[in-house]
Design a protein around this motif. Structure first.
Motif, mmCIF file in Angstrom:
data_model
loop_
_atom_site.group_PDB
_atom_site.id
_atom_site.type_symbol
_atom_site.label_atom_id
_atom_site.label_comp_id
_atom_site.label_asym_id
_atom_site.label_seq_id
_atom_site.Cartn_x
_atom_site.Cartn_y
_atom_site.Cartn_z
ATOM 1 N N PHE A 130 -0.961 1.345 -1.463
ATOM 2 C CA PHE A 130 0.451 1.179 -1.790
ATOM 3 C C PHE A 130 1.193 2.393 -1.249
ATOM 4 O O PHE A 130 0.950 3.519 -1.679
ATOM 5 N N LEU A 171 2.174 -6.865 2.584
ATOM 6 C CA LEU A 171 3.605 -6.937 2.300
ATOM 7 C C LEU A 171 4.276 -5.715 2.889
ATOM 8 O O LEU A 171 3.938 -4.582 2.534
ATOM 9 N N ASN A 172 5.219 -5.930 3.813
ATOM 10 C CA ASN A 172 5.946 -4.848 4.453
ATOM 11 C C ASN A 172 7.434 -5.000 4.162
ATOM 12 O O ASN A 172 8.007 -6.075 4.367
ATOM 13 N N SER A 173 8.046 -3.912 3.693
ATOM 14 C CA SER A 173 9.476 -3.939 3.425
ATOM 15 C C SER A 173 10.086 -2.645 3.931
ATOM 16 O O SER A 173 9.608 -1.552 3.602
ATOM 17 N N VAL A 219 0.522 -2.728 0.585
ATOM 18 C CA VAL A 219 1.965 -2.848 0.384
ATOM 19 C C VAL A 219 2.624 -1.623 0.995
ATOM 20 O O VAL A 219 2.281 -0.491 0.652
ATOM 21 N N ASN A 220 3.564 -1.837 1.918
ATOM 22 C CA ASN A 220 4.325 -0.757 2.542
ATOM 23 C C ASN A 220 5.804 -0.955 2.231
ATOM 24 O O ASN A 220 6.377 -1.995 2.557
ATOM 25 N N MET A 221 6.415 0.058 1.610
ATOM 26 C CA MET A 221 7.836 -0.022 1.280
ATOM 27 C C MET A 221 8.527 1.232 1.789
ATOM 28 O O MET A 221 8.155 2.352 1.410
ATOM 29 N N ASP A 279 4.852 -0.995 10.695
ATOM 30 C CA ASP A 279 4.321 -1.349 9.384
ATOM 31 C C ASP A 279 3.219 -2.385 9.560
ATOM 32 O O ASP A 279 3.432 -3.424 10.200
ATOM 33 N N GLY A 327 0.551 -4.398 6.995
ATOM 34 C CA GLY A 327 0.077 -4.595 5.637
ATOM 35 C C GLY A 327 0.291 -6.020 5.195
ATOM 36 O O GLY A 327 0.874 -6.850 5.913
#
Length: 374
Positions: free
Chosen positions: A299, A327-329, A313-315, A323, A325
């Motif tokens: 994370f 989930l990338n945001s 998870v990349n935010m 990015d 992953g």
């Protein structure tokens, strides 16, 4: 007439010389003969007081006072030498002012400045150059080896080796090695080796700091705490522990939990919580401000990432370069590869099962794409 005058003068000189320095003096609440200097032997029973002894002093079941000793003292009692000693004193207790050059052995020694060695159950000196050995030691500045079974207390600096069974309390700085069974407190800085289950250094550390728990200001070298390191300043080198808390880190920060200012180098932990990172940030959870390099974790949360953001998870609240992953945001990104990709501004390629791009410079791929413009 001339011969009589010469004989009278010689007799006066001999009497005067004999009154100034006696070859033998015995003392017991008085002196026999009553001279202020002894060149030879001085013996005391119960109590004696004299001036300077050049030779041997022997207090027997008593206490002797003198101005200075040049030679050897062997006794079963105690002494008070006001202006120091050159030689050796072996007694039950030794109390010396001035400067001692030589060896003191007693159950308790309280000395002025020492050049040599002091050995006793208690050994206290002003400034010490040589060896201070006792169950408990006190000193001002110490140069050499300060060795105690229970504790060392120093109001000045230690240059050399400070070792003890329980604890060292040094109000000044350590230049050398500070090794203890339980805890080290250093009011100044440490340059060398600081080893104890607990190290508390108010100043900076340059060298090696090894403990279960370490507290220091700046560290240049290696800071190893089995449980944790708390550094109120900067780390330049290696910071290793279960929990590391510090200012800026330049080098390697390894722990179960890392909390630091800016990081330049490698940050490795289950949880990394830092300011800016330049280099490598690896953890199950990475919380940072700006990252320049690689952010690797299950994370990852950052502001701007210049380099690679690799995680489940990349935010990124700001921009990211790449990015990768599940989930990338990111607010803005060049490349996003994952199951779900979400961004505001897309400058490059977005590949995923679900892609959301408010503004995209190029088409997004493949299955479900939500974008406002290309």
């Amino acid at each position: 007439m001339k011969r009589s005058t010469l004989g009278l003068l010689l007799s006066c000189a001999l009497v005067s010389g004999a009154g100034y320095a006696a070859p033998v003096q015995l003392s017991s609440f008085g002196n026999l003969p009553d001279d202020t200097e002894v060149n030879g032997f001085h013996g005391t029973f119960l109590y004696g007081q004299t001036g300077t002894v050049n030779g041997v002093d022997m207090p027997i079941l008593g206490y002797t006072e003198m101005d200075k000793l040049n030679g050897l003292e062997l006794g079963v009692g105690g002494d008070h030498i006001r202006n120091g000693m050159n030689g050796m004193a072996l007694n039950l207790f030794n109390w010396h002012g001035g400067e001692d050059n030589g060896l003191n052995i007693g159950l308790a020694n309280q000395l002025g400045n020492l050049n040599g060695a002091s050995i006793g159950l208690y050994s206290g000196t002003a400034n010490m150059t040589g060896l201070n050995l006792g169950l408990a030691n006190t000193t001002a500045n110490a140069t050499g080896w300060n060795l105690a079974g229970l504790g060392n207390y120093s109001t000045g600096n230690i240059t050399g080796l400070n070792t003890v069974g329980l604890g060292n309390d040094t109000e000044g700085s350590i230049y050398g090695a500070n090794i203890v069974g339980v805890g080290n407190y250093t009011g100044g800085e440490v340059k060398g080796v600081n080893v104890a289950p607990l190290n508390w250094t108010a100043g900076n550390t340059q060298g090696l700091n090894v403990s279960l728990l370490n507290h220091t200001a700046d560290v240049q070298g290696v800071n190893i705490g089995a449980l944790g390191n708390w550094s109120e300043g900067k780390i330049t080198g290696v910071n290793a522990g279960i929990v590391n808390v510090s200012g800026d880190v330049t080098g390697l920060n390894v722990a179960g939990f890392n909390k630091s200012g800016n990081m330049t180098g490698a940050n490795i932990s289950a949880l990394n919580w830092t300011g800016d990172v330049t280099g490598f940030n690896m953890g199950a959870i990475n919380l940072s401000h700006d990252v320049t390099g690689m952010n690797l974790g299950a994370f990852n949360v950052a502001n701007n990432v210049t380099g690679m953001n690799l995680g489940v998870v990349n935010m990124s609240t700001g921009s990211s370069t790449f990015d990768f992953g599940l989930l990338n945001s990111a607010s803005a990104t060049n490349f996003q590869i994952g199951l779900v990709n979400v961004t505001n501004n897309l400058e490059g390629l977005q590949i995923g099962l679900i892609n959301v791009a408010t503004n995209a410079a190029v088409p997004v791929l493949p299955i479900a794409n939500f974008h406002r413009s290309f």
